[in-house]
Design an enzyme around this catalytic site. Sequence first.
Site, PDB file in Angstrom:
ATOM      1  N   GLU A 157       6.699  -6.188   0.313  1.00 28.72           N
ATOM      2  CA  GLU A 157       7.483  -5.968   1.247  1.00 28.72           C
ATOM      3  C   GLU A 157       6.735  -4.954   2.315  1.00 28.72           C
ATOM      4  O   GLU A 157       5.728  -4.553   2.015  1.00 28.72           O
ATOM      5  CB  GLU A 157       8.688  -5.405   1.134  1.00 28.72           C
ATOM      6  CG  GLU A 157       8.586  -4.006   0.471  1.00 28.72           C
ATOM      7  CD  GLU A 157      10.123  -3.424   0.141  1.00 28.72           C
ATOM      8  OE1 GLU A 157      10.151  -2.236   0.298  1.00 28.72           O
ATOM      9  OE2 GLU A 157      11.201  -4.107   0.002  1.00 28.72           O
ATOM     10  N   LYS A 172       5.029 -15.096   3.362  1.00 27.49           N
ATOM     11  CA  LYS A 172       5.538 -14.198   4.307  1.00 27.49           C
ATOM     12  C   LYS A 172       6.505 -14.356   5.300  1.00 27.49           C
ATOM     13  O   LYS A 172       6.256 -15.339   6.066  1.00 27.49           O
ATOM     14  CB  LYS A 172       4.303 -13.471   4.984  1.00 27.49           C
ATOM     15  CG  LYS A 172       4.564 -12.068   5.605  1.00 27.49           C
ATOM     16  CD  LYS A 172       3.237 -11.374   5.994  1.00 27.49           C
ATOM     17  CE  LYS A 172       2.593 -11.929   7.245  1.00 27.49           C
ATOM     18  NZ  LYS A 172       1.609 -11.362   7.959  1.00 27.49           N
ATOM     19  N   ASP A 311      -6.214  -2.314  10.067  1.00 27.45           N
ATOM     20  CA  ASP A 311      -5.078  -2.122   9.531  1.00 27.45           C
ATOM     21  C   ASP A 311      -5.423  -1.999   7.871  1.00 27.45           C
ATOM     22  O   ASP A 311      -4.620  -2.626   7.142  1.00 27.45           O
ATOM     23  CB  ASP A 311      -3.860  -2.579   9.809  1.00 27.45           C
ATOM     24  CG  ASP A 311      -2.744  -2.020   9.259  1.00 27.45           C
ATOM     25  OD1 ASP A 311      -2.633  -0.538   9.108  1.00 27.45           O
ATOM     26  OD2 ASP A 311      -1.488  -2.391   9.308  1.00 27.45           O
ATOM     27  N   TRP A 314      -4.682  -0.022   1.669  1.00 29.16           N
ATOM     28  CA  TRP A 314      -4.600  -0.454   0.196  1.00 29.16           C
ATOM     29  C   TRP A 314      -3.400  -1.406  -0.020  1.00 29.16           C
ATOM     30  O   TRP A 314      -3.553  -2.044  -1.174  1.00 29.16           O
ATOM     31  CB  TRP A 314      -4.816   0.724  -0.751  1.00 29.16           C
ATOM     32  CG  TRP A 314      -3.607   1.506  -0.860  1.00 29.16           C
ATOM     33  CD1 TRP A 314      -2.363   1.907  -0.091  1.00 29.16           C
ATOM     34  CD2 TRP A 314      -3.310   2.370  -1.945  1.00 29.16           C
ATOM     35  NE1 TRP A 314      -1.603   2.775  -0.527  1.00 29.16           N
ATOM     36  CE2 TRP A 314      -2.152   3.181  -1.726  1.00 29.16           C
ATOM     37  CE3 TRP A 314      -3.916   2.690  -3.121  1.00 29.16           C
ATOM     38  CZ2 TRP A 314      -1.637   4.366  -2.463  1.00 29.16           C
ATOM     39  CZ3 TRP A 314      -3.389   3.772  -3.845  1.00 29.16           C
ATOM     40  CH2 TRP A 314      -2.340   4.448  -3.625  1.00 29.16           C
ATOM     41  N   ASN A 316      -3.201  -4.052   2.221  1.00 32.00           N
ATOM     42  CA  ASN A 316      -3.576  -5.145   2.670  1.00 32.00           C
ATOM     43  C   ASN A 316      -4.950  -5.610   2.111  1.00 32.00           C
ATOM     44  O   ASN A 316      -5.595  -6.593   2.629  1.00 32.00           O
ATOM     45  CB  ASN A 316      -3.975  -5.012   4.180  1.00 32.00           C
ATOM     46  CG  ASN A 316      -2.758  -4.967   4.971  1.00 32.00           C
ATOM     47  OD1 ASN A 316      -1.576  -5.491   4.508  1.00 32.00           O
ATOM     48  ND2 ASN A 316      -2.641  -4.372   6.057  1.00 32.00           N
TER      49      ASN A 316
END
Length: 463
Positions: A157, A172, A311, A314, A316
């Site tokens: 999430e 997603k 961005d 960790w 991603n």
Amino acid sequence: MGTQDAVIPHLSSILQKWLISKKLNRSYGFPGSLSKILEAPILSKDPIGRDSFSSSTLKTPGEVSVEVNLSLKSIQQRLSSRLDDKHISGIAIQETCEDIEVAVNKLSLTSTPSSLDDHRKNSFSALLCACGQSIPSTLKDMLLSYCDRESIVKVGEGTYGEAFKVGDYVCKIVPFDGDLRVNGELQKKSEELFEEVVLSCTLNHLRGHEGPVSNACTSFIQTIDLRVCQGHYDSALISAWEDWDEKHSSENDHPQEFPENQCYVVFVQQHGGQDLESFVLLNFDEARSLLVQVTLALAVAEAAYEFEHRDLHWGNILLSRKDSTSSSLQFILEERKIQVKTFGLFISIIDFTLSRINAGEDILFLDLSSDPEIFEGPKGDKQADTYRKMKDVTSDFWEGSFPKTNVLWLQYLVDILLLKKSFERTAKNERELRYLKKRLNAYGSAKEAFLKDPFFTDLLIHD
């Protein structure tokens, strides 16, 4: 009014970006036509039914008001040149692109702004077209095309959406254009999702295609499909969400709150594994493999599209292990083929919400100056500190090219490995990581870091 006195109107940024996506992204085709975007009727704001759809019952947000400083004349000149060449960056132009030139030519240079208003369509229509749809689907219909709904499992999430394992893929699901706040935040707008759709498909192109390529890698998550959906959250998704909540105590709002007219973009993507936060690294070799793959992937995307992730925390970076025969991975950086040792570990970079990319005729980016809260995280927190460092590097001009931001996230990753991850390592290994972080200060891009830093040298496989 004579031709010499005519006001030359500008294309809306949404239409321009659609045009770019048609010409640059071949690995995931956009089947809609520009003429359909320009000529489609304004859509109704009423919600759709669960089992039937019609253009008269479609929810639509407001029309796009942002325009770009690019005249139709200059667009026509570039289109004529590119269509004559029949190739863009080695990619054959499909016949469907012919409608772009025809449609743009229909917008006369002597048109007044009021006549152009008849052609200007809203960003929701452009988003539908980019996803190959004329009307939204339901979440249920989308899910049934990939799996038995009872097998769906939530796997992650974020602030703006949820991730579910659906068959062999991960979906997603991002709500947009609604009035209901999502986890305390305003929902994303159609134009923001449009940019992420275009960016995701552009990065798909790095996975390679027939013919020679200058830059290629498989380390960015592959987008398999894109859907615009509308309606209540599907019951199978709610059940999977509640199972996750019971085990992990979700930080997100319950999705049953979404109304009947809620819209979503669904990114159907390959299953890239576990995120770095939860993945258990075994040893220093796996840590080195992670760093070289991330660095080289960013270098390839920098060279191809002036890409900045912006961005790369960790959550991603996804990791997975493959059998021992998968011990190397090939990248192509500016026509140079590079083989690196993987030690059986493979990474996938995800979530391009904040990313910046040069798509050829337009820059896709998110203006972080409009979201000052992102820079207000606690001091000493490595992720929050990295956002603030990015702001310093860019001077809050987020449209510009600042590949140093990729280096900042590489330094963040080194910190995460040193401070947050436990794996078998020696004092010498830790010194190597600290020295790498220090040397990264001198590099202006991931490409420069990869080409110059000795940390990566013995990870290369030479013929």
